[in-house]
Write an enzyme that holds these catalytic residues in place. Structure first.
Site, PDB file in Angstrom:
ATOM      1  N   LYS A 195       0.829  -1.208   0.000  1.00  0.00           N
ATOM      2  CA  LYS A 195       0.000   0.000   0.000  1.00  0.00           C
ATOM      3  C   LYS A 195       0.865   1.259   0.000  1.00  0.00           C
ATOM      4  O   LYS A 195       0.522   2.268  -0.635  1.00  0.00           O
ATOM      5  CB  LYS A 195      -0.920  -0.007   1.233  1.00  0.00           C
ATOM      6  CG  LYS A 195      -1.828   1.229   1.355  1.00  0.00           C
ATOM      7  CD  LYS A 195      -2.768   1.372   0.165  1.00  0.00           C
ATOM      8  CE  LYS A 195      -3.941   2.286   0.422  1.00  0.00           C
ATOM      9  NZ  LYS A 195      -3.650   3.608   0.944  1.00  0.00           N
ATOM     10  N   GLU A 199       0.778   6.672  -6.877  1.00  0.00           N
ATOM     11  CA  GLU A 199      -0.375   7.568  -7.000  1.00  0.00           C
ATOM     12  C   GLU A 199       0.071   9.033  -7.087  1.00  0.00           C
ATOM     13  O   GLU A 199      -0.458   9.809  -7.881  1.00  0.00           O
ATOM     14  CB  GLU A 199      -1.274   7.349  -5.790  1.00  0.00           C
ATOM     15  CG  GLU A 199      -2.471   8.252  -5.668  1.00  0.00           C
ATOM     16  CD  GLU A 199      -3.138   8.045  -4.314  1.00  0.00           C
ATOM     17  OE1 GLU A 199      -3.193   9.017  -3.540  1.00  0.00           O
ATOM     18  OE2 GLU A 199      -3.587   6.925  -4.024  1.00  0.00           O
TER      19      GLU A 199
END
Length: 309
Positions: free
Chosen positions: A176, A183
């Site tokens: 993550k 991102e």
């Protein structure tokens, strides 16, 4: 399944709503009462149990207990873990679904294992829209705990999300962390690209551009959907500033890890720097690129945008 959920913020409340609607039995605890009222208003035709303390939450669960924590990473999560661990027994399952540092998750996994309590660190992605589209869930920790809670993960990932197990300790939160770093770079690239489109020699409808980009091009996907949403509401992003908000957590840790290993990480590192500089650099604040990043974050995560005065 029956589980206890601690933390009813933006992500926790949506996870609770999705699980309750999927038929799971929830006992919830939150520091403030307002969250309970909001959850009740979202679920007028459903029941859930409210615990007045963490001790009561544990008492309301059958063994093996399942306790899922959705809280800010760091001291807040650690304090709750320390408290709730007092009421757990051998074989119980604790899940940290927040954005914790994978090294902290590794240490927690090891410490809980000493007491034969099963610990999972699950990276939860998809933002606020995942309550409808399905959560992508990246699990690390005790494999038998992962297998036990698969019905919960199946429900959360419906209809288009998914989940998988990646290894012991902090593996899920490591994945993550890297996801969030990617991102940053991806949003910055979209922002800069649309900034050039906006300043080009042609009078372009940027919403139409985003929609054609979404038709199977190499940059199509989740974030381009959010770009379409953003441009539908404010085609030239004239109503907001490019103050993105200072970075915290995963991308900082990812940049640090990449630096320690001597890895090429320049694009992500620079996107992190731009975000931090956006708080006091007028040039960045006025740029279409930074405005787009701020707007995208609001669209997928509900993060605040600064309006022009």
């Amino acid at each position: 399944m029956k589980l206890g959920l601690i933390g009813l913020g933006k992500m926790g409340s949506r996870i609770a709503t999705k699980l309750i609607k999927e038929g799971h039995e929830l006992v919830v605890w939150n520091r403030t009462q307002t969250a309970y009222e909001l959850l009740k208003s979202d679920l007028p035709d459903y029941k859930f149990d409210i615990a007045v303390s963490l001790k009561e939450l544990a008492k309301k669960l059958q063994t093996p207990r399942i306790v899922w924590i959705m809280l800010p990473a760091g001291e807040t999560t650690q304090n709750i873990l320390d408290e709730v661990s007092k009421y757990l027994e051998k074989g119980d399952i604790v899940i940290d679904g927040g954005n914790s540092n994978y090294k902290d998750t590794q240490e927690r996994f090891e410490n809980f294992s000493k007491n034969e309590i099963k610990f999972l660190g699950i990276g939860v992605s998809g933002g606020i829209v995942a309550a409808k589209t399905g959560y992508p869930l990246m699990a690390g920790g005790d494999k038998s705990a992962y297998e036990h809670i698969e019905p919960i993960l199946d429900s959360l990932s419906k209809p288009n999300g998914g989940h998988d197990y990646f290894g012991e300790g902090g593996a899920g939160h490591f994945i993550k962390m890297v996801h969030n770093a990617i991102e940053y770079g991806y949003m910055q690239a979209i922002g800069e690209g649309f900034g050039l489109l906006n300043e080009g020699e042609y009078e372009l409808d940027l919403e139409k551009v985003a929609k054609i980009y979404q038709k199977g091009t190499l940059v199509s996907g989740f974030m381009m959907d959010r770009a379409i949403e953003v441009l539908e509401k404010d085609p030239k992003l004239t109503n907001i500033t490019g103050e993105i908000g200072k970075a915290s957590g995963e991308t900082i840790w990812a940049v640090e890890e990449a630096s320690k290993k001597g890895l090429l990480f320049d694009i992500i590192k620079r996107s992190l720097e731009i975000r931090n500089e956006s708080g006091n650099d007028p040039k960045i604040q006025k740029s279409f690129a930074a405005k787009m990043v701020a707007a995208l974050r609001n669209a997928f995560g509900g993060h605040e945008v600064k309006k022009l005065k």
